[in-house]
Design a protein around this motif. Structure first.
Motif, short mmCIF file in Angstrom:
data_model
loop_
_atom_site.label_atom_id
_atom_site.label_comp_id
_atom_site.label_asym_id
_atom_site.label_seq_id
_atom_site.Cartn_x
_atom_site.Cartn_y
_atom_site.Cartn_z
N TYR A 83 0.84 -1.19 0.00
CA TYR A 83 0.00 0.00 0.00
C TYR A 83 0.88 1.24 0.00
CZ TYR A 83 1.12 -0.38 4.98
OH TYR A 83 1.79 -0.51 6.18
N ASP A 84 0.26 2.36 -0.37
CA ASP A 84 0.93 3.64 -0.38
C ASP A 84 0.79 4.25 1.01
OD1 ASP A 84 1.40 6.46 -0.60
OD2 ASP A 84 1.08 6.34 -2.77
N ALA A 85 1.87 4.22 1.79
CA ALA A 85 1.81 4.64 3.19
C ALA A 85 1.43 6.11 3.34
CB ALA A 85 3.15 4.36 3.87
N LEU A 86 2.03 6.96 2.53
CA LEU A 86 1.75 8.39 2.64
C LEU A 86 0.30 8.69 2.28
CD1 LEU A 86 3.11 11.01 3.42
CD2 LEU A 86 3.76 11.35 1.03
N LYS A 87 -0.21 7.99 1.29
CA LYS A 87 -1.61 8.15 0.89
C LYS A 87 -2.54 7.74 2.03
CE LYS A 87 -4.98 6.65 -2.59
NZ LYS A 87 -5.19 5.83 -3.81
N GLU A 88 -2.19 6.64 2.71
CA GLU A 88 -3.01 6.17 3.83
C GLU A 88 -2.99 7.18 4.97
OE1 GLU A 88 -5.08 3.69 4.00
OE2 GLU A 88 -4.63 2.94 2.01
N ILE A 89 -1.83 7.78 5.24
CA ILE A 89 -1.73 8.78 6.30
C ILE A 89 -2.64 9.96 5.99
CG2 ILE A 89 -0.20 10.46 7.40
CD1 ILE A 89 2.09 8.42 6.96
N THR A 93 -6.23 10.46 8.19
CA THR A 93 -6.24 11.65 9.04
C THR A 93 -7.37 12.59 8.65
OG1 THR A 93 -3.83 11.47 9.21
CG2 THR A 93 -4.83 13.49 10.02
N ILE A 94 -7.53 12.79 7.35
CA ILE A 94 -8.61 13.67 6.87
C ILE A 94 -9.97 13.04 7.16
CG2 ILE A 94 -9.67 14.63 4.79
CD1 ILE A 94 -6.80 15.00 3.67
N GLU A 95 -10.07 11.72 7.01
CA GLU A 95 -11.32 11.03 7.32
C GLU A 95 -11.69 11.22 8.79
OE1 GLU A 95 -11.17 6.91 6.35
OE2 GLU A 95 -11.50 7.24 4.20
N PHE A 96 -10.69 11.22 9.65
CA PHE A 96 -10.93 11.38 11.08
C PHE A 96 -11.57 12.73 11.37
CE2 PHE A 96 -9.43 12.52 15.40
CZ PHE A 96 -10.04 11.50 16.10
N VAL A 164 5.05 11.92 13.36
CA VAL A 164 3.71 11.55 13.82
C VAL A 164 3.30 12.37 15.03
CG1 VAL A 164 4.42 9.67 15.38
CG2 VAL A 164 2.20 9.58 14.29
N ILE A 165 4.24 12.72 15.90
CA ILE A 165 3.91 13.57 17.05
C ILE A 165 3.46 14.95 16.55
CG2 ILE A 165 4.83 14.79 19.05
CD1 ILE A 165 4.35 11.82 19.55
N GLY A 166 4.15 15.47 15.54
CA GLY A 166 3.75 16.75 14.96
C GLY A 166 2.37 16.68 14.35
N LEU A 167 2.08 15.60 13.63
CA LEU A 167 0.77 15.43 13.00
C LEU A 167 -0.33 15.35 14.04
CD1 LEU A 167 -0.90 14.90 10.42
CD2 LEU A 167 -0.45 12.45 10.74
N PHE A 168 -0.10 14.56 15.09
CA PHE A 168 -1.11 14.42 16.13
C PHE A 168 -1.32 15.73 16.88
CE2 PHE A 168 -2.44 9.94 17.19
CZ PHE A 168 -2.14 9.43 15.94
N GLY A 169 -0.24 16.47 17.11
CA GLY A 169 -0.38 17.75 17.79
C GLY A 169 -1.24 18.71 16.99
N MET A 170 -1.05 18.72 15.68
CA MET A 170 -1.83 19.61 14.83
C MET A 170 -3.30 19.17 14.78
SD MET A 170 -1.27 20.52 10.80
CE MET A 170 -1.56 18.81 10.31
N VAL A 171 -3.54 17.89 14.61
CA VAL A 171 -4.91 17.38 14.53
C VAL A 171 -5.65 17.61 15.85
CG1 VAL A 171 -6.30 15.28 14.34
CG2 VAL A 171 -4.43 15.68 12.74
#
Length: 206
Positions: A83-89, A93-96, A164-171
């Protein structure tokens, strides 16, 4: 008769969860009693304790009846050979964010956990479960970032853990602030753009 009794019990349980969701969201977890939940649901105190031992049970059951995108992502990834990991990320995240904005039940739970759940001794087990779930999500996304790095989708200097910590902090920040005033900005629209900008900054350019 047995079937009707079982259906009645399930209906009562659902009413209690709906009542708890409403009162927790309005008054906070610590300031809502089991008796108040029973009264809101229109059942006796005995009935609520038949279904739930304490408020921790109520919160956990509220969490259990909401299926979050992260759960679906785990199952989806497990079924794929490649699978395309970046696509899944990006997608998950957007789905969430979209799910929180569009699904009232998910939105209510997020509001309770972020704004109305005072982590005092009475509900500390909820904090532990919340932290445990968050840590599992971080580990799952860290694995995706590691794969994206291995597949040369990310800049070679990217640290998956920091990413991932940066992504979670932003979300988390987007959700927290949107729940304070949902009219101030569109969570899905602004969130999607913020996520795209963040991930574009980490992506390997051709």
């Amino acid at each position: 008769m047995v079937r009707r009794t079982k259906e009645d019990a399930m209906e009562t349980r659902a009413k209690l969860l709906d009542a708890a969701e409403l009162l927790f969201g309005k008054n906070g977890v610590a300031h809502t009693s089991m008796a108040q939940v029973a009264e809101q649901a229109g059942v006796t105190r005995g009935a609520i304790y038949h279904h739930f031992r304490h408020k921790q049970d109520l919160i956990e059951s509220l969490m259990d009846r909401v299926r979050l995108p992260i759960d679906e992502m785990r199952e989806h990834i497990a079924e794929l050979k490649d699978y395309d990991a970046l696509k899944e990320i990006r997608k998950r995240t957007i789905e969430f964010l979209t799910r929180i904005q569009s699904n009232e039940r998910v939105q209510a739970l997020a509001s309770i956990l972020l704004h109305k759940c005072e982590y005092v001794d009475e509900v500390n087990p909820i904090k532990l479960r919340h932290v445990s779930g968050r840590n599992e999500c971080i580990e799952d996304f860290e694995t995706l970032f590691e794969k994206a790095l291995q597949d040369q989708q990310l800049k070679p200097e990217t640290d998956p853990r920091m990413a991932v910590i940066g992504l979670f902090g932003m979300v988390d920040g987007l959700i927290y602030n949107w729940l304070l005033d949902s009219n101030y900005f569109d969570l899905s629209e602004y969130g999607s753009k913020a996520i795209e900008t963040y991930l574009d900054g980490l992506s390997q350019r051709d």
